[in-house]
Design a protein around this motif. Structure first.
Motif, mmCIF file in Angstrom:
data_model
loop_
_atom_site.group_PDB
_atom_site.id
_atom_site.type_symbol
_atom_site.label_atom_id
_atom_site.label_comp_id
_atom_site.label_asym_id
_atom_site.label_seq_id
_atom_site.Cartn_x
_atom_site.Cartn_y
_atom_site.Cartn_z
ATOM 1 N N ASP A 153 -9.743 -5.156 -1.531
ATOM 2 C CA ASP A 153 -9.514 -4.305 -2.691
ATOM 3 C C ASP A 153 -10.871 -3.751 -3.119
ATOM 4 O OD1 ASP A 153 -8.936 -3.100 -5.067
ATOM 5 O OD2 ASP A 153 -7.761 -4.754 -5.888
ATOM 6 N N SER B 294 0.839 -1.214 0.000
ATOM 7 C CA SER B 294 0.000 0.000 0.000
ATOM 8 C C SER B 294 0.870 1.259 0.000
ATOM 9 C CB SER B 294 -0.989 0.009 1.161
ATOM 10 O OG SER B 294 -0.329 0.121 2.394
ATOM 11 N N ASN C 259 -5.963 2.517 -1.134
ATOM 12 C CA ASN C 259 -4.787 1.787 -0.625
ATOM 13 C C ASN C 259 -4.850 1.612 0.891
ATOM 14 O OD1 ASN C 259 -3.645 1.692 -3.190
ATOM 15 N ND2 ASN C 259 -2.502 3.580 -2.905
ATOM 16 N N THR D 197 3.396 6.046 -5.684
ATOM 17 C CA THR D 197 3.177 6.193 -7.135
ATOM 18 C C THR D 197 2.127 7.277 -7.378
ATOM 19 O OG1 THR D 197 3.713 3.874 -7.520
ATOM 20 C CG2 THR D 197 2.481 4.973 -9.249
ATOM 21 N N ASP D 198 1.036 7.236 -6.587
ATOM 22 C CA ASP D 198 -0.002 8.263 -6.732
ATOM 23 C C ASP D 198 0.519 9.631 -6.330
ATOM 24 O OD1 ASP D 198 -2.577 7.133 -7.708
ATOM 25 O OD2 ASP D 198 -2.261 5.735 -6.056
ATOM 26 N N ASN E 214 -7.306 7.189 -4.934
ATOM 27 C CA ASN E 214 -6.510 5.949 -4.977
ATOM 28 C C ASN E 214 -5.769 5.712 -3.664
ATOM 29 O OD1 ASN E 214 -7.270 5.649 -7.617
ATOM 30 N ND2 ASN E 214 -5.306 6.235 -8.505
ATOM 31 N N SER F 280 3.887 1.387 -1.376
ATOM 32 C CA SER F 280 4.434 1.411 -2.736
ATOM 33 C C SER F 280 3.438 2.030 -3.720
ATOM 34 C CB SER F 280 4.790 -0.018 -3.163
ATOM 35 O OG SER F 280 5.273 -0.014 -4.471
ATOM 36 N N LYS F 281 2.164 1.647 -3.589
ATOM 37 C CA LYS F 281 1.127 2.201 -4.484
ATOM 38 C C LYS F 281 0.890 3.681 -4.175
ATOM 39 C CE LYS F 281 -1.571 -2.046 -5.198
ATOM 40 N NZ LYS F 281 -2.846 -2.714 -4.863
ATOM 41 N N THR F 282 0.903 4.019 -2.892
ATOM 42 C CA THR F 282 0.648 5.404 -2.473
ATOM 43 C C THR F 282 1.698 6.362 -3.019
ATOM 44 O OG1 THR F 282 -0.576 4.761 -0.491
ATOM 45 C CG2 THR F 282 0.467 6.938 -0.453
#
Length: 243
Positions: A221, A90, A212, A96-97, A208, A92-94
């Protein structure tokens, strides 16, 4: 309710995870600052501020690479499972956003420079500034929910996204009206359209980040789930935790 981070036998692993979250929040603070400066540049026709935002996105990119490398190292070295794995993914995804929000802020900085130097009427971007402030608050609240890993707060922020979309449509209609009334304004109005589009994307990325958080806390999800179903799921989850 806010989720507590898991504790490990290895104090070192705890430190690594805490460091990862702290760096993610630090990156979030930088991105929020750039977004605020882009808004201030538009509000005050401040070309110096616009120039700063347009040329400092490399700082955000540098942080993203650093945190991403750290996430990869933890995944390889620790091979985390369950909640730990969800936390690293989460984060890692955050980031990116956050990096993409940084890109949008940079874009607004460049557009603001163009609008300021071309002397565009303030009426072009009153709506844009209002929408920009809305998505900046969304980002702030998303980062606050991230700091506390609070799924209920994250859901509240995510529920703002459809409002941003409606705002975007209304501002777009207004800008198209300006173009129809005065064809000479087309180039400048198109710049304003790009700015409002950038803010709309910031809202999407803030949404997003909230998804996450919910993924980490609840293990669900919710990307393609209706808001009603998500609210129901979180309510059930809260009840089971309270029992």
């Amino acid at each position: 309710t806010a989720s507590q981070l898991p504790h490990h036998i290895s104090q070192q692993f705890d430190n690594e995870l805490n460091d990862l979250r702290a760096k993610g929040l630090s990156m979030g603070g930088l991105v929020e600052d750039h977004l605020q400066k882009a808004l201030d540049a538009l509000s005050n026709s401040d070309s110096e501020l616009a120039e700063y935002v347009a040329t400092n996105d490399y700082k955000v990119n540098k942080l993203e690479v650093e945190i991403d490398d750290e996430c990869s190292a933890i995944l390889l070295r620790r091979q985390p499972a369950a909640g730990d794995l969800r936390l690293v993914l989460s984060i890692s995804k955050t980031i990116t956003d956050l990096e993409r929000i940084g890109d949008e802020a940079e874009k607004v900085g460049r557009i603001a420079l163009g609008l300021i130097t071309s002397g565009s009427p303030k009426s072009y971007y009153i709506g844009i500034i209002s929408m920009g402030n809305h998505v900046r608050r969304m980002l702030h609240d998303a980062l606050d929910a991230f700091a506390r890993m609070d799924s209920s707060s994250a859901l509240e922020v995510a529920l703002e996204d459809p409002k941003v979309d409606k705002e975007y449509d209304a501002i777009l209609r207004q800008l198209i009206t300006y173009m129809m009334e005065d064809p000479r304004s087309i180039t400048r109005v198109l710049d304003a359209v790009l700015a409002v589009r950038a803010f709309e994307r910031v809202g999407d990325h803030a949404n997003n980040i909230c998804e996450n958080i919910i993924y980490f806390v609840e293990g669900k999800d919710i990307q393609h789930t209706s808001r009603e179903d998500i609210e129901q799921e979180l309510q059930l989850s809260k009840q089971s935790k309270d029992q």
